[in-house]
Design a protein around this motif. Sequence first.
Motif, short mmCIF file in Angstrom:
data_model
loop_
_atom_site.label_atom_id
_atom_site.label_comp_id
_atom_site.label_asym_id
_atom_site.label_seq_id
_atom_site.Cartn_x
_atom_site.Cartn_y
_atom_site.Cartn_z
N SER A 186 43.15 57.81 71.39
CA SER A 186 43.46 59.52 70.74
C SER A 186 42.57 60.36 72.10
CB SER A 186 42.61 59.66 69.62
OG SER A 186 43.27 58.93 68.74
N GLU A 187 41.33 59.95 72.62
CA GLU A 187 40.70 60.79 73.57
C GLU A 187 41.64 60.84 74.83
OE1 GLU A 187 36.14 59.99 72.08
OE2 GLU A 187 37.21 58.61 73.39
N ILE A 188 42.19 59.99 75.06
CA ILE A 188 42.95 59.90 76.19
C ILE A 188 44.19 60.61 76.19
CG2 ILE A 188 44.32 58.33 77.87
CD1 ILE A 188 42.66 56.20 77.23
N GLY A 189 44.95 60.38 74.97
CA GLY A 189 46.20 61.52 74.72
C GLY A 189 45.69 62.97 74.66
N PHE A 190 44.57 63.27 74.09
CA PHE A 190 44.12 64.57 74.04
C PHE A 190 43.77 65.03 75.36
CE2 PHE A 190 41.15 68.22 73.51
CZ PHE A 190 41.69 68.79 72.42
N ALA A 191 43.10 64.40 76.29
CA ALA A 191 42.99 64.70 77.60
C ALA A 191 44.31 65.06 78.34
CB ALA A 191 42.17 63.67 78.40
N ILE A 192 45.34 64.32 78.01
CA ILE A 192 46.58 64.37 78.64
C ILE A 192 47.12 65.82 78.02
CG2 ILE A 192 48.93 63.45 78.94
CD1 ILE A 192 47.78 60.79 79.04
N LEU A 193 47.07 66.16 76.88
CA LEU A 193 47.57 67.38 76.36
C LEU A 193 46.94 68.42 77.06
CD1 LEU A 193 47.58 66.53 72.54
CD2 LEU A 193 49.37 66.66 74.09
N TYR A 194 45.49 68.42 77.29
CA TYR A 194 44.76 69.44 77.90
C TYR A 194 45.52 69.85 79.30
CZ TYR A 194 40.41 71.66 76.48
OH TYR A 194 39.34 72.30 76.13
N LEU A 195 46.21 69.08 80.13
CA LEU A 195 46.73 69.03 81.27
C LEU A 195 47.93 70.17 81.17
CD1 LEU A 195 47.38 65.56 82.51
CD2 LEU A 195 46.16 67.24 83.75
N GLY A 196 48.66 70.23 79.86
CA GLY A 196 49.63 71.25 79.66
C GLY A 196 49.09 72.44 79.45
N VAL A 197 47.87 72.71 78.94
CA VAL A 197 47.17 73.87 78.59
C VAL A 197 46.87 74.67 80.17
CG1 VAL A 197 45.06 75.04 77.79
CG2 VAL A 197 46.23 73.27 76.65
N PHE A 198 46.59 73.74 81.21
CA PHE A 198 46.04 74.47 82.40
C PHE A 198 47.50 74.61 83.42
CE2 PHE A 198 41.88 72.86 80.79
CZ PHE A 198 41.17 74.01 81.27
N LEU A 199 48.38 73.61 83.17
CA LEU A 199 49.62 74.14 83.93
C LEU A 199 50.29 75.35 83.62
CD1 LEU A 199 51.24 70.43 84.02
CD2 LEU A 199 50.64 71.93 86.09
N LEU A 200 50.28 75.56 82.16
CA LEU A 200 50.89 76.79 81.56
C LEU A 200 49.83 77.87 82.03
CD1 LEU A 200 53.09 78.09 80.23
CD2 LEU A 200 51.98 77.73 78.10
N LEU A 201 48.66 77.79 81.87
CA LEU A 201 47.74 78.88 82.34
C LEU A 201 48.06 79.17 83.92
CD1 LEU A 201 45.56 80.70 81.29
CD2 LEU A 201 44.02 78.99 81.83
N GLY A 202 48.33 78.23 84.70
CA GLY A 202 48.18 78.58 85.89
C GLY A 202 49.70 79.21 86.28
N LYS A 203 50.67 78.87 85.50
CA LYS A 203 52.07 79.53 85.75
C LYS A 203 51.74 81.03 85.32
CE LYS A 203 56.42 80.29 86.53
NZ LYS A 203 56.48 80.42 87.90
#
Length: 475
Positions: free
Chosen positions: A4-21
């Motif tokens: 679950s912790e690994i999955g949540f860390a991967i979800l965080y990637l989406g947040v910063f990719l979208l924020l960067g865009k």
Amino acid sequence: MTPSEIGFAILYLGVFLLLGKIIRVKVKVLQNLFLPSSIIGGFIALLLGPQVLGKLMNLFVPDDHFLTSGIMTETIVNVWAELPGLMINVVFASLFLGAVIPKLEQIWKYGGPQLAFGWAIGWGQYVIGLLLVIFILTPFFDIPPIAGALIEVAFEGGHGTAAGMASTFEELGFAEAFDLAIGLATVGVLSGVIFGIILINWAVRRNHTKVIEDVEDFSDLRKRGVMEYQNREPAAQMTTRPESIEPLSFHLALVMIAILIGWLILQGLIALEAVTIANWTGSSFMEYIPLFPVAMLGGIILQVFFSKKDKYNLVDRRMINRIQGLALDILILAAIGTVSLDVIGEYLVPFLLLAITGIAWNLFGFIYLAPRIIPEYWFERGIGDFGQSMGVTATGLLLMRVVDPDNESPAFEAFGYKQLVYEPFLGGGFVTALSVPFIAQFGAVPGLILAAAMVAVGITSGLFYFGKEKHKKAA
């Protein structure tokens, strides 16, 4: 660390990719620099993580407070730190999957001049780095000789190659080289785009470009990174029916098999070395080779098989590009977001020396060598190699698209042909992977001699073979 912790860390990637865009769409300066959203998102993650925000918060809250890690927990940072080393295998395994391998005659005619130019620039980065090591970095800063490979690893190879070499750096006793390489790769991408745009403006004013007349002709949407509606096309083709297997699943499986083939080849080479060279000399070499260049070989083997046996044309290059692009975005964001600022600060002077001399060599090579080696459309074609020498292939393609938006010159074709020969060796290929253990075992001076000889091969063939074609056409 739980799933679950690994999955949540991967979800965080989406947040910063979208924020960067979002930031790319809103900030004019970043639009003019054509910075990828993954780099912007990576910087935001770095600023909001334990190394910047966390240290600032540590001044106001107790050491055990959750804000001492910023908004990035320790688990997220640990998961992200492992992602670049995994994603680089996907990037390299995808390089030749679905690509049509042309005849050697075509490759030589169009890609030969750029191969000579790129070969000289790439090996020249080793020459510059090793000279720095021999005369400055090792005597005055006690830095291991393998630092002489960092310019090529970071500039030509980029974030992915730097991340892929992390285990090699660690096994050779200089783990800090990973953070230095990631920092240099970031400098390379930024300076590649900045100097590239400056060079394009200079070339337009000096009439060195044959295609564009004004670099201000780009649409607002293009600068924001949004595809114009009339130019939108399918991102990929549906080569399999979804009820049989989802096309994305099929192509992702091919990439996985290519990586697995590479892994098997690497294990075989390690085992072969163990019973031969290592058994005779007591020293091993192959165990320091990272997986990604061999994964590229696995992709080539798989593509050759499909080229001969696939009568349905199931492998779609555009789908492979999407998989490769996703892996590269994840890789860049995670690598920048977890780079150690403490290490860069500790080695600040060597870091700056490597960055400045690397940039200076690339600029000299482009301005002096490219017009003398490349027979026609030297700027449109050479700017791609300059971009790659500063910040991987994507930067080169970006700069070529700026000077030749409608593909009117042979730049893209020549660059692609050159890559077929160039990529297996430099820019993350076998030479890049082997250079660090080679320097570690044999020393900086033998490495310098080899690199200088390779530069001489590139310059000599460029000036006196391909350069002659340029003079014939001028006459």
